[in-house]
Design an enzyme around this catalytic site. Sequence first.
Site, PDB file in Angstrom:
ATOM      1  N   CYS A  88      38.612  46.589  23.337  1.00 49.46           N
ATOM      2  CA  CYS A  88      39.295  46.902  23.785  1.00 49.46           C
ATOM      3  C   CYS A  88      39.191  48.112  25.044  1.00 49.46           C
ATOM      4  CB  CYS A  88      41.058  47.143  23.642  1.00 49.46           C
ATOM      5  SG  CYS A  88      40.777  47.544  21.738  1.00 49.46           S
TER       6      CYS A  88
ATOM      7  N   ARG B 288      31.556  51.962  13.050  1.00 45.63           N
ATOM      8  CA  ARG B 288      32.903  53.206  12.043  1.00 45.63           C
ATOM      9  C   ARG B 288      31.648  54.045  11.237  1.00 45.63           C
ATOM     10  NH1 ARG B 288      37.648  49.240  12.922  1.00 45.63           N
ATOM     11  NH2 ARG B 288      37.719  48.649  14.982  1.00 45.63           N
TER      12      ARG B 288
ATOM     13  N   GLN C 194      31.595  42.065  16.219  1.00 46.02           N
ATOM     14  CA  GLN C 194      33.452  41.626  16.103  1.00 46.02           C
ATOM     15  C   GLN C 194      32.860  40.044  17.580  1.00 46.02           C
ATOM     16  OE1 GLN C 194      35.847  44.473  17.881  1.00 46.02           O
ATOM     17  NE2 GLN C 194      36.127  44.778  15.569  1.00 46.02           N
TER      18      GLN C 194
ATOM     19  N   ASP D 297      35.640  39.714  19.302  1.00 49.29           N
ATOM     20  CA  ASP D 297      36.291  40.252  19.683  1.00 49.29           C
ATOM     21  C   ASP D 297      36.737  39.724  21.263  1.00 49.29           C
ATOM     22  OD1 ASP D 297      38.306  42.061  19.710  1.00 49.29           O
ATOM     23  OD2 ASP D 297      37.308  43.430  20.337  1.00 49.29           O
TER      24      ASP D 297
ATOM     25  N   HIS E  10      40.561  39.876  24.834  1.00 49.24           N
ATOM     26  CA  HIS E  10      41.158  40.550  24.926  1.00 49.24           C
ATOM     27  C   HIS E  10      41.548  39.026  26.096  1.00 49.24           C
ATOM     28  CE1 HIS E  10      39.239  44.009  23.007  1.00 49.24           C
ATOM     29  NE2 HIS E  10      40.820  43.738  22.857  1.00 49.24           N
TER      30      HIS E  10
ATOM     31  N   LYS F  39      52.025  41.243  15.012  1.00 50.95           N
ATOM     32  CA  LYS F  39      50.975  40.424  14.845  1.00 50.95           C
ATOM     33  C   LYS F  39      51.106  39.438  13.278  1.00 50.95           C
ATOM     34  CE  LYS F  39      48.704  44.363  12.373  1.00 50.95           C
ATOM     35  NZ  LYS F  39      47.615  44.694  11.239  1.00 50.95           N
TER      36      LYS F  39
ATOM     37  N   HIS G 239      44.836  40.616  22.108  1.00 47.06           N
ATOM     38  CA  HIS G 239      43.740  41.256  20.634  1.00 47.06           C
ATOM     39  C   HIS G 239      43.738  39.926  20.027  1.00 47.06           C
ATOM     40  CE1 HIS G 239      44.066  45.783  21.806  1.00 47.06           C
ATOM     41  NE2 HIS G 239      44.904  45.100  21.917  1.00 47.06           N
TER      42      HIS G 239
END
Lengths: 616, 616
Positions: free
Chosen positions: A302, A331, A349, A351, A353, A434, A480
Amino acid sequence: MSDQEQADRLYAMRHSLAHIMANAIQHLWPDVKLGVGPVVENGFYYDVDLGGEQLSADDFVRIEAEMHKIIKAAEPFERFEMPILEAIAWARDNEQPYKEELLNDLQRSGTTIAKDLDSAELGLPADGDSRVEKVSFYRNGDFTDLCRGPHVPSTDKVGAFKLMRVAGAYWRGKESNPQMQRVYGVAFATPKELRQYLDMLEEAKKRDHRRLGQELDLFVFSDLVGSGLPLFTPRGTIIRDELTKFAESLRYASGFERVAIPHITKTELYKVSGHWDKFGDELFLVESQETSDKFALKPMNCPHHNQIYASRPRSYRDLPIKYFETTTVYRDEKTGELGGLSRVRSISQDDSHAYCRRDQVELVVAGLIGDVQSLYVTLGMTLRARLSFRDASDKYLGDASLWEEAQATIRNLAEENKLQYFEAEGEAAFYGPKIDFMATDALGREHQVATVQLDFVQPERFKLEYVAEDGSTQRPVMVHCALLGSIERFMSVYIEHTAGRFPVWVAPEQVRIISVNQEAPTVDFVEKMAAQARKLGLRVGVDNSNESVGKKIRSAEVWKVPYTVVVGEKEMASGEVVPRIRGDMEVDSEHEPRQIDDFLETVVNESKSRVTKTSL
Amino acid sequence: MSDQEQADRLYAMRHSLAHIMANAIQHLWPDVKLGVGPVVENGFYYDVDLGGEQLSADDFVRIEAEMHKIIKAAEPFERFEMPILEAIAWARDNEQPYKEELLNDLQRSGTTIAKDLDSAELGLPADGDSRVEKVSFYRNGDFTDLCRGPHVPSTDKVGAFKLMRVAGAYWRGKESNPQMQRVYGVAFATPKELRQYLDMLEEAKKRDHRRLGQELDLFVFSDLVGSGLPLFTPRGTIIRDELTKFAESLRYASGFERVAIPHITKTELYKVSGHWDKFGDELFLVESQETSDKFALKPMNCPHHNQIYASRPRSYRDLPIKYFETTTVYRDEKTGELGGLSRVRSISQDDSHAYCRRDQVELVVAGLIGDVQSLYVTLGMTLRARLSFRDASDKYLGDASLWEEAQATIRNLAEENKLQYFEAEGEAAFYGPKIDFMATDALGREHQVATVQLDFVQPERFKLEYVAEDGSTQRPVMVHCALLGSIERFMSVYIEHTAGRFPVWVAPEQVRIISVNQEAPTVDFVEKMAAQARKLGLRVGVDNSNESVGKKIRSAEVWKVPYTVVVGEKEMASGEVVPRIRGDMEVDSEHEPRQIDDFLETVVNESKSRVTKTSL
């Protein structure tokens, strides 16, 4: 009985079985020193110290037999209380040093000391009063244990159980403490449920994605590269790509635009985003030898995407601006936590946004829910949604009316989209509410998969803006979303869900063509058919090897190829084949001869339409 | 005159102009201290020290005028020699401390000291004899300079020139030395060639990809993310994706299989590969906070791919095994070297590694040459190939007969494929011969792009094996190849090559539909047409804004949209449009009305067939 009553009853059964197991072990090893014995998922365990003697699965028969004696005796569970000093004396008299330590800690420091333990283990009241004066015990037959309960009325009311395994466990989880032995059992209300569970475990073992990953040559690990860093082989990459392409096609159809960002950033980015404080110790730090800049591998996307949003002035007319990207974050997981694809350090991911106006939140979230549903329907997995909302505490950032509006929107959308959902108050992130989606696999196990998260905080921190219709400067709301989530983790779920019997659109090898012999005309025919199929976009394997047809067919089965075609004289003469269909896809046993063109076209259509189970 | 003679003549012209410029500067600033004045690409420079006075472009008029005087005087260039001690005295007498320093160094240490300088600057013989006894000088009119030459016969034989810019430069490149002023000029044999070059520079400035990147919203940099780390916007990502997809389609068609690897690895991998010693200081090191493992960001992909190859036993029947991947490598470039996309720290590569038997090298390399040719023909760029072979030195690893065979194969393939090529002995990597491809852009500039490299060393270092037909264990030959090379760098080339006027298949926005007004029926019609086009897979923009049609058309031109359609009452009534075609794509001026379906289909076909220039 209500669901809650059933769950409470099962809890009492499992907890009672922990006592009965400790009781049985004490019968067999009178000097055993007992630790704690809580209820866990599907069963219970007890930590025991046998003074150096190692238990093995071979001992389970004896222990189980002894447990059955105690069960048969139908001994009532009796509760009684003792002042704490008296309880300490009891533990000392009975040579139970671990219990004595717990009781001493309690007496000295109250419940706060015992955060590492389930308070039920401590014979304490559930409300956690920190002034401990009395503790409760349960007794059955000749066995007494410090315990808050509750228990079943008597030892014969414990359902069905099985001891599963024994593992080393440090007392209270500290490496400096003595190592005890943790004996695990599973338990259910009825023998049938136990049987189902054990069958499921057996099936899960066969489907273990680490095992299938090796058998089907999907991914590998290398000691030189490091743990938690999978390398995807050509076959595994096809699965990865097909899943990703499908998720991406949903994004494009929903008006998302793809962007591309680097995997590193100066750490300043995370100081602005606030992730530095939250994620600091999960970050892989990157050292530049050429500059004094401090870099990190990105653990999320993000903040990078925000930089693209922030690179131009935006108008209310431009919104919603919707970016997506399939990209890998890193990570720094503990090595001990890594295994197969379930938990990796390189996390890819899908992902996205979306930056939207307040009045666009509903439309954007509705679109994302639709995408999640489309994806999992096609993947053949049912979904449950947790609506994670705020509670009354003051840890949440952002305008309260925005929260209220957003939560109402989410609830309405859950209804409108007929989601199977539940609300979880207090489970929201500090930055916004969420929706977490859980998918159920073929073995009935639930896995956290997609997520849709509103974010009222990052736009503020990054000073993201748009010019509203009235000329004022406003902050967009950020949404997200990941559909697959971590693609590695999703692959671990999906490999086990399908048992490696991938539908045609995902299968690394969709059709295998086998020649009955190695003679030139046959081999030519096979190669020509393969070339034709490849031209149609199919993934085709050819087996022209010097093996028997039976062996070649078995090999295709081992590789779980959806369609296998054997080519011999008959097929060459007629131009017709009788495709062998992988067992799970067969709905009837009719195997009619098919024209090759016709057969290949059917496979192409099956692949394009992403059918999950079908027959020709 | 042969090419070599022409090049030698131009070199002499440029070098003579450096003397003439120094001479002119000395006329205007009699106290000037001179550094060195070599020939560089397209021209020359001279480093001068004006005792603190700063030159600016405004001074160029005066200097050029003075130079023209010297040129007009047609002064002969005369060569003479001086013993080195005498030369030192000459420099001292003439108060030329920089020349004196050079001569002193030479006298003390021979030519080895002067590695930082072109030996031509030192008045030394070309063969670099390290015992320096005499140095040569050139004199014209009142100007004498230490110089090896050669020069043109007299000052009027120097072609056409122009002074371009002045920049600070440390004496001999060391920051601890005084800063001098470096005055650059360009020079060509004829005024026409100079004019062409200056026009090209002007055009290149307009096409500068950094400028177009901003104007066309293709990529951005962020101070928070760091220099050399571009973020691609949706428009830029489309270009990136289209180029990548095309390169990947060639890979699939050539039987390459995609794999996927993480961006980090334990550094052990590079100790095995040997890259640790070679690339050590270009590596971004990665620090794990959770483990003691040392990681690095990958600066290349081959060692990772080797781990996939090595994960299973391989048979001669499996070969060639051909992996490809589009993935990002990281190199720790100096911040000063970074600018736009030409040089970045996050380098995306369309990289491939083929593992083959010795008898398969020819087929594999031939396939790769074919892919390179297909790619650049479509991109509208001509190619030149450098065959980089070994020389007689002993720095090359691997079997000599393998080298010989491979080089002969490469030479044959260059002939067979009618490559425009030249051989460069001594340019091979230590691990194998290679083919480097240079593409010429629309401005005639050459850029290094694709590469095909044989590797005899990594298979050895990683102990890669296959079982040969005779049962023996053999090492495969590895062939590295990138078609686009660094995608970021290629984009910088391609944006400038096309001046941002991308062909339809690459254009971020292929069609823009403009409404003549904001009335509901018009807007509806436009939106419906856009939806139809999107369904066909086209990238469509809509302009329903409250601007004049003229302004909307100009906006589409600014964004360099290939096709623009204006929709008003006439179009709505007839269902026919007259598409406006971007200037560079227009081959005739006929703009016939077209049925919308028909028009859209034409654009789809143009996109699918990847036509680079066309008209409707």
